[in-house]
Design a protein around this motif. Sequence first.
Motif, PDB file in Angstrom:
ATOM      1  N   PRO A 114       3.609  -3.908  -0.871  1.00  7.16           N
ATOM      2  CA  PRO A 114       3.302  -4.337  -2.237  1.00  7.16           C
ATOM      3  C   PRO A 114       2.256  -3.430  -2.893  1.00  7.16           C
ATOM      4  N   PRO A 115       2.192  -3.444  -4.234  1.00 10.57           N
ATOM      5  CA  PRO A 115       1.222  -2.604  -4.932  1.00 10.57           C
ATOM      6  C   PRO A 115      -0.192  -2.926  -4.455  1.00 10.57           C
ATOM      7  N   GLY A 116      -1.012  -1.881  -4.310  1.00 15.18           N
ATOM      8  CA  GLY A 116      -2.407  -2.087  -3.928  1.00 15.18           C
ATOM      9  C   GLY A 116      -2.611  -2.304  -2.440  1.00 15.18           C
ATOM     10  N   HIS A 117      -1.534  -2.315  -1.654  1.00  9.30           N
ATOM     11  CA  HIS A 117      -1.651  -2.590  -0.223  1.00  9.30           C
ATOM     12  C   HIS A 117      -1.627  -1.312   0.602  1.00  9.30           C
ATOM     13  N   THR A 118      -2.289  -1.376   1.749  1.00  6.96           N
ATOM     14  CA  THR A 118      -2.145  -0.325   2.749  1.00  6.96           C
ATOM     15  C   THR A 118      -1.607  -0.992   4.015  1.00  6.96           C
ATOM     16  N   VAL A 119      -1.140  -0.171   4.938  1.00  6.65           N
ATOM     17  CA  VAL A 119      -0.613  -0.717   6.200  1.00  6.65           C
ATOM     18  C   VAL A 119      -1.236   0.066   7.352  1.00  6.65           C
ATOM     19  N   LYS A 120      -1.668  -0.667   8.381  1.00  6.37           N
ATOM     20  CA  LYS A 120      -2.130  -0.029   9.624  1.00  6.37           C
ATOM     21  C   LYS A 120      -1.180  -0.440  10.736  1.00  6.37           C
ATOM     22  N   ALA A 121      -0.996   0.463  11.704  1.00 10.62           N
ATOM     23  CA  ALA A 121      -0.138   0.131  12.846  1.00 10.62           C
ATOM     24  C   ALA A 121      -0.623  -1.194  13.434  1.00 10.62           C
TER      25      ALA A 121
END
Length: 397
Positions: free
Chosen positions: A376-383
């Motif tokens: 989603p907009p504004g999100h980051t993802v980490k493993a």
Amino acid sequence: MALRAVAEVQAELLADAALCESEVCALGSAHGRILREDIVALCDVPPADNSAMDGYALRLVDVVEGGALPVSQRIPAGCPAEPLRPGTAARIFTGAEIPAGADCVVAQEDCELRDGGIAPKVGLRLRQHIRPRGQDIAAGSVVVHSGRRLSAADIGLMASVGVSQCWVARRLKVALLSTGDELREPGQVLAAGQIYNSNRPMLGALIQGLGGELVDLGIVADTAQATADALRRAAELVDIVVSSGGVSVGEEDHVKDQLEKLGSLVLWKLAIKPGKPLAYGRIGEVPFFGLPGNPVSSFVTFCLMLRPYLLAMQGAAKPLPASFRGCADFDWPRPGSRQEYLRARVSADGRVSVHPQQSSGALSSVAWGNALAVVPPGHTVKAGDAVDYILLSELGA
Ligand code: AMP
Ligand code: MG
């Protein structure tokens, strides 16, 4: 116009999709069609108690230790059974009706042939190996609900209750235009500056996969006149017009302007990546979707916007793609302003990895993957983070 959020636009599009007429369809042609009536079982399934085994039907009270029962009748599947004579067994086969009076079936491998009769070798339970009448379906119950996209199993289920035809959405006629002076068809020789038209067969396959009748109008030149002529002509032929390319604001992009001249632009520009430029509007009464030219953008906006719209026009109960949750096997450190659909591969244990090349022109990433991972907009993802994804197999892609 500001960029519009994906979910908001999806809701608006679904509300705007006009329901098409329905038609009667033989079961044999109903696969993938959208059902437009509730299907009610005309009979119990199975219609009578029947045997789950090849063996012998008998009454438990007649079985005595060490004794054999004479065989009094033979009941193959499809043959009517006589009531069971007390003190006897009936030879019976899988699917054959249980004779009145019998309350147990012994599998043939659990019997001994002795003294001209049969003797069970094992302990017996009341009603063992008997599939009771109505075990699967009761007469009068709804077996498939209106709005369902018919699967092979649904069709089998409908047949099992005696239904031979059903009301489904009629096939939508969908016009497809490919804009772009650089496009050549596969099989032709490319000159300098030219590329192959990959959207045309890809979008054609997606449209046909949804039961649409494709009206392929080929390549349209990048001029205002050619675009206007093609849009006008297409709208006369079909239920919905779809184009790819030419939908941005470059001097060579004419789709949006001509749509505004010929009809109305309802939506333009989505907060989606890939795929920001997406035009939705009407030419007269006929809905129009201008998909972006980049093949991955075209693919993603088809799946997220046009596919639900085509399903809603057909009356599908669940037009939006289902989303699942897995565990990220990747890092996505830069938050974006648009909702990203990353070309991804989900493993059997729910781990989601993404293709290293996420360019909107790189179709190989879609072919490599089995899913679109949603950031989603504004999100980051980490493993290790939870991440939502949509399965390509659910999209008929
Ligand atoms: P456009 O939206 O027309 O500016 O196109 C964006 C990019 O997608 C350009 O690089 C085009 O060459 C490419 N493109 C447009 N239409 C197609 C198509 N039908 N097949 C493959 N690539 C396309
Ligand atoms: Mg173009």
